[in-house]
Design a protein around this motif. Sequence first.
Motif, PDB file in Angstrom:
ATOM      1  N   PRO A 124       0.821  -1.209   0.000  1.00  6.08           N
ATOM      2  CA  PRO A 124       0.000   0.000   0.000  1.00  6.08           C
ATOM      3  C   PRO A 124       0.856   1.260   0.000  1.00  6.08           C
ATOM      4  N   ASP A 125       0.310   2.329  -0.556  1.00  6.18           N
ATOM      5  CA  ASP A 125       0.958   3.632  -0.520  1.00  6.18           C
ATOM      6  C   ASP A 125       0.826   4.198   0.896  1.00  6.18           C
TER       7      ASP A 125
ATOM      8  N   LYS B  17      -6.407   3.578  -0.943  1.00  6.29           N
ATOM      9  CA  LYS B  17      -6.756   3.898  -2.325  1.00  6.29           C
ATOM     10  C   LYS B  17      -5.638   3.624  -3.327  1.00  6.29           C
ATOM     11  N   LYS B  18      -4.401   3.605  -2.875  1.00  7.80           N
ATOM     12  CA  LYS B  18      -3.292   3.417  -3.808  1.00  7.80           C
ATOM     13  C   LYS B  18      -2.354   2.339  -3.288  1.00  7.80           C
ATOM     14  N   PHE B  19      -1.871   1.499  -4.193  1.00  8.54           N
ATOM     15  CA  PHE B  19      -0.937   0.455  -3.811  1.00  8.54           C
ATOM     16  C   PHE B  19      -0.199  -0.033  -5.055  1.00  8.54           C
ATOM     17  N   ALA B  20       0.875  -0.737  -4.810  1.00 10.01           N
ATOM     18  CA  ALA B  20       1.663  -1.335  -5.890  1.00 10.01           C
ATOM     19  C   ALA B  20       1.689  -2.841  -5.689  1.00 10.01           C
TER      20      ALA B  20
ATOM     21  N   ASP C 259       0.796  -0.493 -10.724  1.00 11.21           N
ATOM     22  CA  ASP C 259       0.299   0.479  -9.749  1.00 11.21           C
ATOM     23  C   ASP C 259      -1.221   0.465  -9.828  1.00 11.21           C
ATOM     24  N   VAL C 260      -1.879   0.593  -8.663  1.00  9.05           N
ATOM     25  CA  VAL C 260      -3.336   0.495  -8.627  1.00  9.05           C
ATOM     26  C   VAL C 260      -3.921   1.639  -7.807  1.00  9.05           C
ATOM     27  N   THR C 261      -4.996   2.230  -8.328  1.00  8.61           N
ATOM     28  CA  THR C 261      -5.787   3.208  -7.596  1.00  8.61           C
ATOM     29  C   THR C 261      -7.211   2.679  -7.512  1.00  8.61           C
ATOM     30  N   PHE C 262      -7.767   2.655  -6.303  1.00  9.99           N
ATOM     31  CA  PHE C 262      -9.089   2.061  -6.088  1.00  9.99           C
ATOM     32  C   PHE C 262      -9.965   3.005  -5.277  1.00  9.99           C
ATOM     33  N   ASP C 263     -11.163   3.297  -5.777  1.00 19.05           N
ATOM     34  CA  ASP C 263     -12.123   4.152  -5.095  1.00 19.05           C
ATOM     35  C   ASP C 263     -13.323   3.288  -4.683  1.00 19.05           C
ATOM     36  N   ARG C 264     -13.468   3.001  -3.393  1.00 20.81           N
ATOM     37  CA  ARG C 264     -14.533   2.116  -2.938  1.00 20.81           C
ATOM     38  C   ARG C 264     -15.921   2.706  -3.191  1.00 20.81           C
ATOM     39  N   GLU C 265     -16.047   4.024  -3.067  1.00 19.06           N
ATOM     40  CA  GLU C 265     -17.360   4.640  -3.220  1.00 19.06           C
ATOM     41  C   GLU C 265     -17.902   4.505  -4.633  1.00 19.06           C
ATOM     42  N   SER C 266     -17.058   4.775  -5.621  1.00 20.96           N
ATOM     43  CA  SER C 266     -17.499   4.699  -7.013  1.00 20.96           C
ATOM     44  C   SER C 266     -17.283   3.319  -7.618  1.00 20.96           C
ATOM     45  N   GLY C 267     -16.413   2.516  -6.976  1.00 23.53           N
ATOM     46  CA  GLY C 267     -16.080   1.213  -7.534  1.00 23.53           C
ATOM     47  C   GLY C 267     -15.096   1.287  -8.681  1.00 23.53           C
ATOM     48  N   LEU C 268     -14.535   2.473  -8.918  1.00 19.85           N
ATOM     49  CA  LEU C 268     -13.612   2.656 -10.035  1.00 19.85           C
ATOM     50  C   LEU C 268     -12.234   2.094  -9.692  1.00 19.85           C
ATOM     51  N   VAL C 269     -11.699   1.303 -10.597  1.00 13.97           N
ATOM     52  CA  VAL C 269     -10.379   0.701 -10.438  1.00 13.97           C
ATOM     53  C   VAL C 269      -9.504   1.148 -11.604  1.00 13.97           C
TER      54      VAL C 269
ATOM     55  N   LEU D  69      -5.468   0.963 -13.149  1.00 22.17           N
ATOM     56  CA  LEU D  69      -4.085   0.511 -13.148  1.00 22.17           C
ATOM     57  C   LEU D  69      -3.358   1.378 -14.173  1.00 22.17           C
ATOM     58  N   PRO D  70      -2.854   2.550 -13.751  1.00 23.61           N
ATOM     59  CA  PRO D  70      -2.245   3.478 -14.703  1.00 23.61           C
ATOM     60  C   PRO D  70      -0.929   2.984 -15.288  1.00 23.61           C
ATOM     61  N   LYS D  71      -0.343   1.974 -14.634  1.00 19.45           N
ATOM     62  CA  LYS D  71       0.931   1.451 -15.141  1.00 19.45           C
ATOM     63  C   LYS D  71       1.005  -0.041 -14.883  1.00 19.45           C
ATOM     64  N   ILE D  72       1.040  -0.814 -15.967  1.00 21.06           N
ATOM     65  CA  ILE D  72       1.217  -2.264 -15.893  1.00 21.06           C
ATOM     66  C   ILE D  72       2.439  -2.623 -16.744  1.00 21.06           C
ATOM     67  N   VAL D  73       3.368  -3.349 -16.166  1.00 21.13           N
ATOM     68  CA  VAL D  73       4.557  -3.780 -16.904  1.00 21.13           C
ATOM     69  C   VAL D  73       4.756  -5.273 -16.694  1.00 21.13           C
ATOM     70  N   ALA D  74       4.721  -6.021 -17.771  1.00 15.55           N
ATOM     71  CA  ALA D  74       4.953  -7.465 -17.719  1.00 15.55           C
ATOM     72  C   ALA D  74       6.238  -7.786 -18.479  1.00 15.55           C
ATOM     73  N   THR D  75       7.065  -8.662 -17.920  1.00 11.67           N
ATOM     74  CA  THR D  75       8.334  -9.016 -18.560  1.00 11.67           C
ATOM     75  C   THR D  75       8.569 -10.520 -18.468  1.00 11.67           C
ATOM     76  N   GLU D  76       9.174 -11.060 -19.523  1.00 13.60           N
ATOM     77  CA  GLU D  76       9.669 -12.437 -19.547  1.00 13.60           C
ATOM     78  C   GLU D  76       8.591 -13.489 -19.270  1.00 13.60           C
ATOM     79  N   ILE D  77       7.378 -13.270 -19.786  1.00 17.38           N
ATOM     80  CA  ILE D  77       6.320 -14.274 -19.627  1.00 17.38           C
ATOM     81  C   ILE D  77       6.531 -15.380 -20.665  1.00 17.38           C
ATOM     82  N   ASP D  78       6.753 -16.585 -20.207  1.00 17.56           N
ATOM     83  CA  ASP D  78       7.052 -17.718 -21.094  1.00 17.56           C
ATOM     84  C   ASP D  78       5.750 -18.340 -21.585  1.00 17.56           C
TER      85      ASP D  78
END
Length: 292
Positions: free
Chosen positions: A87-88, A94-97, A110-120, A122-131
């Motif tokens: 968590p941040d 509301k924010k965590f990695a 990175d994740v931002t979550f708003d419980r009231e609106s239910g909005l989720v 992920l402004p940054k997703i990085v995947a590497t070396e997935i076989d």
Amino acid sequence: MFKKTALVIVCIFYAVLLTLVLLVIRFPKDKFLLFATGKVEQELPGVSCTIADVSYIYPLSLGFDAIRLAAPAELLNVNVDNVVITPDPKNPLKKFATSLELYSGRIDADVTFDRESGLVELPKIVATEIDLGTIESLRQRLERAITGVASFSGQFIGRLGELSEGELSGSLGITQFQLPLRRPILQSESILFDEVVADFSKKGSSVTINKGSASGPAYEGEFTGQVQLVPQLQESRFEIKGDLVPQSAYMEQNRQVARAASLLFKKYNTTKIPYSVSGTLKEPVFRFGEFQ
């Protein structure tokens, strides 16, 4: 694959954030795991979830081990070796990695979550070396072995309860990609590319592919297209169009390919051979010529 992974991240976070304080004060681990798996299954109807263990990582992180998602009817079988959630400190609710280890690779987000609106978000997703070769459910869906190492960078936005309708976009790259063909194309028994890259965006069940390019020992080319996803992924329909160019060294080694390419160049009055691929992911149909 990436859509399901994004959903897994969001659902696990949702369970963790609601119970983080209880866990810190020694909330019973078994009950916590039951709660966490229940939240995942609630957000992913028809999917069963198991989590082998959860642990506290100093100073503010939680670790989850051996997460498995399964839905036999959809040939879904996702295995995540490890998830770490941090968590941040400034806004822990509301924010965590997070980081995930799966299929010999890693995904960070990175994740931002708003419980009231239910909005989720992920402004940054990085995947590497997935076989890709280690993803058994992918082989089962296509009924062929597929190999390659995938990377991805992008973002996701959606709402709890409607995560499958969320928007995912970014850039995908695959190195050492190989897929056997049901029918040879210009004497090739399989698709073999050293590198494939493309931009894509997904909104709901519709995927748009742009700026696609591929290069390998036999061919290089460009492509764009559309994919319409369905729950049985292998039955998803798609339409891809592009241009294909046989490599000079490959034609020098295979005179039949050189003659066929020469005829196609003359037929379409171009130095690139137009092609289209359509049908389902399980049963694609390849054609030379302008896309209809």
